[in-house]
Design a protein around this motif. Sequence first.
Motif, PDB file in Angstrom:
ATOM      1  N   ILE A   1      22.473  26.492  -2.913  1.00 53.74           N
ATOM      2  CA  ILE A   1      23.804  27.112  -2.891  1.00 53.74           C
ATOM      3  C   ILE A   1      24.855  26.094  -2.483  1.00 53.74           C
ATOM      4  O   ILE A   1      25.938  26.014  -3.086  1.00 53.74           O
ATOM      5  CB  ILE A   1      23.801  28.328  -1.946  1.00 53.74           C
ATOM      6  N   TRP A   2      24.549  25.310  -1.465  1.00 54.90           N
ATOM      7  CA  TRP A   2      25.513  24.296  -1.010  1.00 54.90           C
ATOM      8  C   TRP A   2      25.725  23.236  -2.087  1.00 54.90           C
ATOM      9  O   TRP A   2      26.847  22.760  -2.284  1.00 54.90           O
ATOM     10  CB  TRP A   2      25.025  23.655   0.278  1.00 54.90           C
ATOM     11  N   GLN A   3      24.654  22.864  -2.779  1.00 54.56           N
ATOM     12  CA  GLN A   3      24.766  21.864  -3.838  1.00 54.56           C
ATOM     13  C   GLN A   3      25.789  22.306  -4.875  1.00 54.56           C
ATOM     14  O   GLN A   3      26.663  21.528  -5.273  1.00 54.56           O
ATOM     15  CB  GLN A   3      23.402  21.654  -4.488  1.00 54.56           C
ATOM     16  N   ARG A   4      25.703  23.560  -5.300  1.00 58.85           N
ATOM     17  CA  ARG A   4      26.670  24.069  -6.272  1.00 58.85           C
ATOM     18  C   ARG A   4      28.072  24.148  -5.660  1.00 58.85           C
ATOM     19  O   ARG A   4      29.067  23.863  -6.322  1.00 58.85           O
ATOM     20  CB  ARG A   4      26.249  25.436  -6.796  1.00 58.85           C
ATOM     21  N   GLY A   5      28.139  24.521  -4.372  1.00 61.01           N
ATOM     22  CA  GLY A   5      29.432  24.593  -3.706  1.00 61.01           C
ATOM     23  C   GLY A   5      30.130  23.251  -3.639  1.00 61.01           C
ATOM     24  O   GLY A   5      31.348  23.160  -3.863  1.00 61.01           O
ATOM     25  N   TYR A   6      29.369  22.200  -3.352  1.00 64.24           N
ATOM     26  CA  TYR A   6      29.948  20.846  -3.337  1.00 64.24           C
ATOM     27  C   TYR A   6      30.377  20.421  -4.742  1.00 64.24           C
ATOM     28  O   TYR A   6      31.442  19.842  -4.932  1.00 64.24           O
ATOM     29  CB  TYR A   6      28.949  19.842  -2.768  1.00 64.24           C
ATOM     30  N   GLU A   7      29.534  20.725  -5.729  1.00 63.96           N
ATOM     31  CA  GLU A   7      29.849  20.327  -7.111  1.00 63.96           C
ATOM     32  C   GLU A   7      31.111  21.017  -7.617  1.00 63.96           C
ATOM     33  O   GLU A   7      31.880  20.438  -8.384  1.00 63.96           O
ATOM     34  CB  GLU A   7      28.665  20.641  -8.019  1.00 63.96           C
ATOM     35  N   ARG A   8      31.336  22.241  -7.173  1.00 64.62           N
ATOM     36  CA  ARG A   8      32.517  23.002  -7.600  1.00 64.62           C
ATOM     37  C   ARG A   8      33.772  22.638  -6.804  1.00 64.62           C
ATOM     38  O   ARG A   8      34.866  23.066  -7.155  1.00 64.62           O
ATOM     39  CB  ARG A   8      32.243  24.495  -7.445  1.00 64.62           C
ATOM     40  N   GLY A   9      33.592  21.909  -5.728  1.00 63.54           N
ATOM     41  CA  GLY A   9      34.728  21.565  -4.904  1.00 63.54           C
ATOM     42  C   GLY A   9      35.038  22.599  -3.835  1.00 63.54           C
ATOM     43  O   GLY A   9      36.043  22.481  -3.120  1.00 63.54           O
TER      44      GLY A   9
ATOM     45  N   LEU B   1      33.230  23.029  -1.223  1.00 63.09           N
ATOM     46  CA  LEU B   1      32.819  22.418   0.035  1.00 63.09           C
ATOM     47  C   LEU B   1      33.071  20.913  -0.009  1.00 63.09           C
ATOM     48  O   LEU B   1      32.887  20.281  -1.049  1.00 63.09           O
ATOM     49  CB  LEU B   1      31.322  22.661   0.285  1.00 63.09           C
ATOM     50  N   VAL B   2      33.461  20.353   1.123  1.00 60.56           N
ATOM     51  CA  VAL B   2      33.622  18.906   1.271  1.00 60.56           C
ATOM     52  C   VAL B   2      33.075  18.530   2.642  1.00 60.56           C
ATOM     53  O   VAL B   2      33.449  19.139   3.650  1.00 60.56           O
ATOM     54  CB  VAL B   2      35.096  18.465   1.152  1.00 60.56           C
TER      55      VAL B   2
ATOM     56  N   LEU C   1      25.751  13.123  13.015  1.00 60.03           N
ATOM     57  CA  LEU C   1      26.742  12.559  12.102  1.00 60.03           C
ATOM     58  C   LEU C   1      27.922  13.500  11.875  1.00 60.03           C
ATOM     59  O   LEU C   1      29.042  13.051  11.629  1.00 60.03           O
ATOM     60  CB  LEU C   1      26.102  12.255  10.744  1.00 60.03           C
ATOM     61  N   SER C   2      27.638  14.791  11.930  1.00 60.46           N
ATOM     62  CA  SER C   2      28.638  15.798  11.596  1.00 60.46           C
ATOM     63  C   SER C   2      28.600  16.916  12.639  1.00 60.46           C
ATOM     64  O   SER C   2      27.534  17.211  13.197  1.00 60.46           O
ATOM     65  CB  SER C   2      28.348  16.369  10.206  1.00 60.46           C
ATOM     66  N   ALA C   3      29.734  17.533  12.883  1.00 58.33           N
ATOM     67  CA  ALA C   3      29.816  18.591  13.899  1.00 58.33           C
ATOM     68  C   ALA C   3      28.897  19.758  13.557  1.00 58.33           C
ATOM     69  O   ALA C   3      28.791  20.168  12.397  1.00 58.33           O
ATOM     70  CB  ALA C   3      31.253  19.072  14.022  1.00 58.33           C
ATOM     71  N   THR C   4      28.239  20.289  14.564  1.00 60.53           N
ATOM     72  CA  THR C   4      27.353  21.429  14.361  1.00 60.53           C
ATOM     73  C   THR C   4      28.086  22.592  13.720  1.00 60.53           C
ATOM     74  O   THR C   4      27.527  23.308  12.881  1.00 60.53           O
ATOM     75  CB  THR C   4      26.738  21.853  15.706  1.00 60.53           C
ATOM     76  N   ASP C   5      29.338  22.796  14.090  1.00 57.44           N
ATOM     77  CA  ASP C   5      30.107  23.913  13.534  1.00 57.44           C
ATOM     78  C   ASP C   5      30.262  23.799  12.023  1.00 57.44           C
ATOM     79  O   ASP C   5      30.427  24.815  11.340  1.00 57.44           O
ATOM     80  CB  ASP C   5      31.493  23.983  14.174  1.00 57.44           C
ATOM     81  N   GLN C   6      30.227  22.585  11.482  1.00 54.70           N
ATOM     82  CA  GLN C   6      30.345  22.444  10.031  1.00 54.70           C
ATOM     83  C   GLN C   6      29.152  23.101   9.345  1.00 54.70           C
ATOM     84  O   GLN C   6      29.280  23.629   8.239  1.00 54.70           O
ATOM     85  CB  GLN C   6      30.442  20.970   9.613  1.00 54.70           C
ATOM     86  N   VAL C   7      27.998  23.070  10.028  1.00 57.82           N
ATOM     87  CA  VAL C   7      26.810  23.701   9.474  1.00 57.82           C
ATOM     88  C   VAL C   7      26.750  25.177   9.847  1.00 57.82           C
ATOM     89  O   VAL C   7      26.640  26.052   8.985  1.00 57.82           O
ATOM     90  CB  VAL C   7      25.528  22.983   9.954  1.00 57.82           C
ATOM     91  N   LEU C   8      26.845  25.472  11.149  1.00 63.58           N
ATOM     92  CA  LEU C   8      26.645  26.839  11.620  1.00 63.58           C
ATOM     93  C   LEU C   8      27.795  27.763  11.249  1.00 63.58           C
ATOM     94  O   LEU C   8      27.616  28.978  11.217  1.00 63.58           O
ATOM     95  CB  LEU C   8      26.433  26.847  13.137  1.00 63.58           C
ATOM     96  N   VAL C   9      28.963  27.231  11.021  1.00 63.94           N
ATOM     97  CA  VAL C   9      30.106  28.072  10.667  1.00 63.94           C
ATOM     98  C   VAL C   9      30.448  27.907   9.188  1.00 63.94           C
ATOM     99  O   VAL C   9      30.285  28.834   8.391  1.00 63.94           O
ATOM    100  CB  VAL C   9      31.333  27.749  11.551  1.00 63.94           C
ATOM    101  N   VAL C  10      30.898  26.720   8.791  1.00 61.78           N
ATOM    102  CA  VAL C  10      31.385  26.526   7.427  1.00 61.78           C
ATOM    103  C   VAL C  10      30.275  26.730   6.387  1.00 61.78           C
ATOM    104  O   VAL C  10      30.400  27.560   5.471  1.00 61.78           O
ATOM    105  CB  VAL C  10      32.011  25.124   7.261  1.00 61.78           C
ATOM    106  N   LEU C  11      29.182  25.985   6.520  1.00 68.86           N
ATOM    107  CA  LEU C  11      28.133  26.051   5.500  1.00 68.86           C
ATOM    108  C   LEU C  11      27.376  27.378   5.552  1.00 68.86           C
ATOM    109  O   LEU C  11      27.047  27.952   4.506  1.00 68.86           O
ATOM    110  CB  LEU C  11      27.166  24.883   5.663  1.00 68.86           C
ATOM    111  N   TYR C  12      27.085  27.870   6.757  1.00 70.58           N
ATOM    112  CA  TYR C  12      26.376  29.144   6.864  1.00 70.58           C
ATOM    113  C   TYR C  12      27.219  30.286   6.306  1.00 70.58           C
ATOM    114  O   TYR C  12      26.711  31.162   5.614  1.00 70.58           O
ATOM    115  CB  TYR C  12      26.004  29.423   8.325  1.00 70.58           C
TER     116      TYR C  12
END
Length: 216
Positions: A83-91, A93-94, A12-23
Amino acid sequence: MSWVVLDIEGTLSATDQVLVVLYDYARPRLGPWIEEHADDPVVVEAVRQIKELSGHDDVVGALHAWMAADQKVTPLKTLQGLIWQRGYERGDLVASFFPDVVPAIRAWHEAGTRLAIFSSGSVAGQVAFFKHTVDGDLTPLFEHHFDTVNAGPKREAASYKAIAAVLDSDDITFYSDVPAELDAAAEAGWKTVGVARDGEPYGDADFGPHRTVHSL
């Protein structure tokens, strides 16, 4: 009633969004998160598991090593998800998707197909991911979220049998970019579709007997 169960990373989403942005977002926050939430039972249990699995007390070192190797270790996924949950809630991460994804899942939903997610990322992380996207809140489209804690490893047939029991259906189609995951799902009696996306790690993989598409 038919179900479609979807993988996220590479599907559904590019691997780089996980391995780069989220990591990159989670990596420097792991140690501080553990310190700040030392009394949280979820964190306490994750730390216990990390020490047990790594065989030493350097918790953050073990987490960073697992991330560098992109290992799907449950306590790592638990902490990342928080950590990601808080990051999304704070804006901070999108979430974003391949262009074909949101139209496809909305069309499935409108047609009456029931939707669920099975990802190695924690359920908390999944929900945050779909709640905070460039296309708005997509969580109403999904009825269930499964991860390696509430279902099991993604390359084992037993995990897919456990999910089928929850969904109470024998008409389930699984979309994933990883052939080994599709093999496990097929062994459990599911229909399978391999998603071979250009430029993704499994874009040129051999999907064997699985029907293969390049978009949803």
